[in-house]
Enzyme design. Structure first.
Site, PDB file in Angstrom:
ATOM      1  N   GLU A  23      31.104  23.453  69.863  1.00 49.33           N
ATOM      2  CA  GLU A  23      32.344  22.835  70.317  1.00 49.33           C
ATOM      3  C   GLU A  23      33.341  23.921  70.682  1.00 49.33           C
ATOM      4  O   GLU A  23      33.538  24.881  69.934  1.00 49.33           O
ATOM      5  CB  GLU A  23      32.915  21.937  69.213  1.00 49.33           C
ATOM      6  CG  GLU A  23      34.055  21.061  69.673  1.00 49.33           C
ATOM      7  CD  GLU A  23      34.439  20.046  68.616  1.00 49.33           C
ATOM      8  OE1 GLU A  23      35.291  19.192  68.895  1.00 49.33           O
ATOM      9  OE2 GLU A  23      33.883  20.101  67.503  1.00 49.33           O
TER      10      GLU A  23
ATOM     11  N   ASP B  54      33.264  16.713  59.001  1.00 50.52           N
ATOM     12  CA  ASP B  54      32.497  17.748  59.681  1.00 50.52           C
ATOM     13  C   ASP B  54      31.103  17.263  60.063  1.00 50.52           C
ATOM     14  O   ASP B  54      30.607  17.574  61.153  1.00 50.52           O
ATOM     15  CB  ASP B  54      32.398  18.998  58.793  1.00 50.52           C
ATOM     16  CG  ASP B  54      33.753  19.629  58.540  1.00 50.52           C
ATOM     17  OD1 ASP B  54      34.632  19.488  59.411  1.00 50.52           O
ATOM     18  OD2 ASP B  54      33.940  20.237  57.476  1.00 50.52           O
TER      19      ASP B  54
ATOM     20  N   ASP C   7      53.368  33.770  78.302  1.00 51.58           N
ATOM     21  CA  ASP C   7      52.240  33.229  79.047  1.00 51.58           C
ATOM     22  C   ASP C   7      51.041  33.056  78.107  1.00 51.58           C
ATOM     23  O   ASP C   7      51.146  33.284  76.897  1.00 51.58           O
ATOM     24  CB  ASP C   7      51.878  34.126  80.236  1.00 51.58           C
ATOM     25  CG  ASP C   7      51.593  35.562  79.814  1.00 51.58           C
ATOM     26  OD1 ASP C   7      51.182  35.768  78.652  1.00 51.58           O
ATOM     27  OD2 ASP C   7      51.787  36.474  80.640  1.00 51.58           O
TER      28      ASP C   7
END
Length: 229
Positions: free
Chosen positions: A102, A183, A12
């Site tokens: 992010e 980047d 899981d």
């Protein structure tokens, strides 16, 4: 007669994270051992043995001493990483009214060749520090979804140029011809997405008249995948 059985496991989400962490740690140890042997070879010294604990007899005093030595080494690395996170997160919170980050898939990155760097960076712990310090000092922290194509979108014209492997650090937009550092371009797109998200919810992301708190010292540099405004 010997029989052979084949099994396939379906872990899981929690188990996948634990397995990725374990494999990443194993890779870190392996890479460190390879580097230590390479350094010894260049210095014309005998190769260091791999037995920091595994060669000691279980239950012996030497094994106990080796275990403590390994634990101290791990604790030293962990403390250094945590100190850096505290200094950098405090600096960013102190100097900015709004910060955008992010939401990276750390578990996914830990299954790539960047596993060592990903675990060394401690991205999740760093974001947690930013979150509670932003709340403490009244700053705005905006998280950009991991499926936002920040590395695929040209920050100059907005064209989506498609996915790129991690080894591509610089690329040219096929639509407008702009040359991008991967980047830096992603950071600009994170900042743009944060501005749109802030406008939608009415949050303040530009510096205001409220003086920033400067209670702790900070270090320089912003981790990849983050942008401050």
């Amino acid at each position: 007669m010997q029989l052979r059985y084949a099994f396939r496991l379906y872990p899981d989400a929690g188990q996948r994270t634990a397995l990725a962490r374990a494999f990443g740690c194993a890779r870190v140890v392996f890479n460190d051992a390879v580097r230590a042997r390479e350094d010894a070879r260049k210095a014309e010294q005998p190769f260091p043995t791999a037995g920091q604990l595994s060669r000691k007899q279980k239950g012996s005093k030497n094994r106990a001493k080796a275990r403590l030595k390994v634990a101290r080494a791990h604790a030293k690395v962990s403390d250094a990483r945590r100190e850096f996170h505290h200094q950098l997160s405090t600096k960013l919170i102190s100097e900015n009214q709004g910060i955008a980050v992010e939401d990276l898939s750390v578990a996914g990155l830990a299954r790539t060749k960047l596993a060592k760097s990903v675990h060394d960076a401690g991205w999740s712990a760093f974001i947690s520090m930013l979150a509670y310090k932003a709340e403490r000092y009244g700053r705005t922290l905006i998280r950009i979804g991991r499926f936002t194509p920040t590395s695929q979108t040209c920050s100059a014209c907005g064209a989506v140029d498609g996915p790129k492997p991690l080894n591509v650090r610089e690329w040219t937009c096929t639509a407008c011809g702009s040359v991008h550092d991967r980047d830096h371009n992603a950071a600009i797109n994170v900042k743009t997405a944060a501005g749109l998200a802030a406008s939608a919810c009415g949050a303040l992301v530009r510096p205001g008249v409220t003086p920033a708190q400067r209670e702790e010292t900070g270090s320089h540099g912003v981790p990849t995948g983050s942008s401050a405004a």
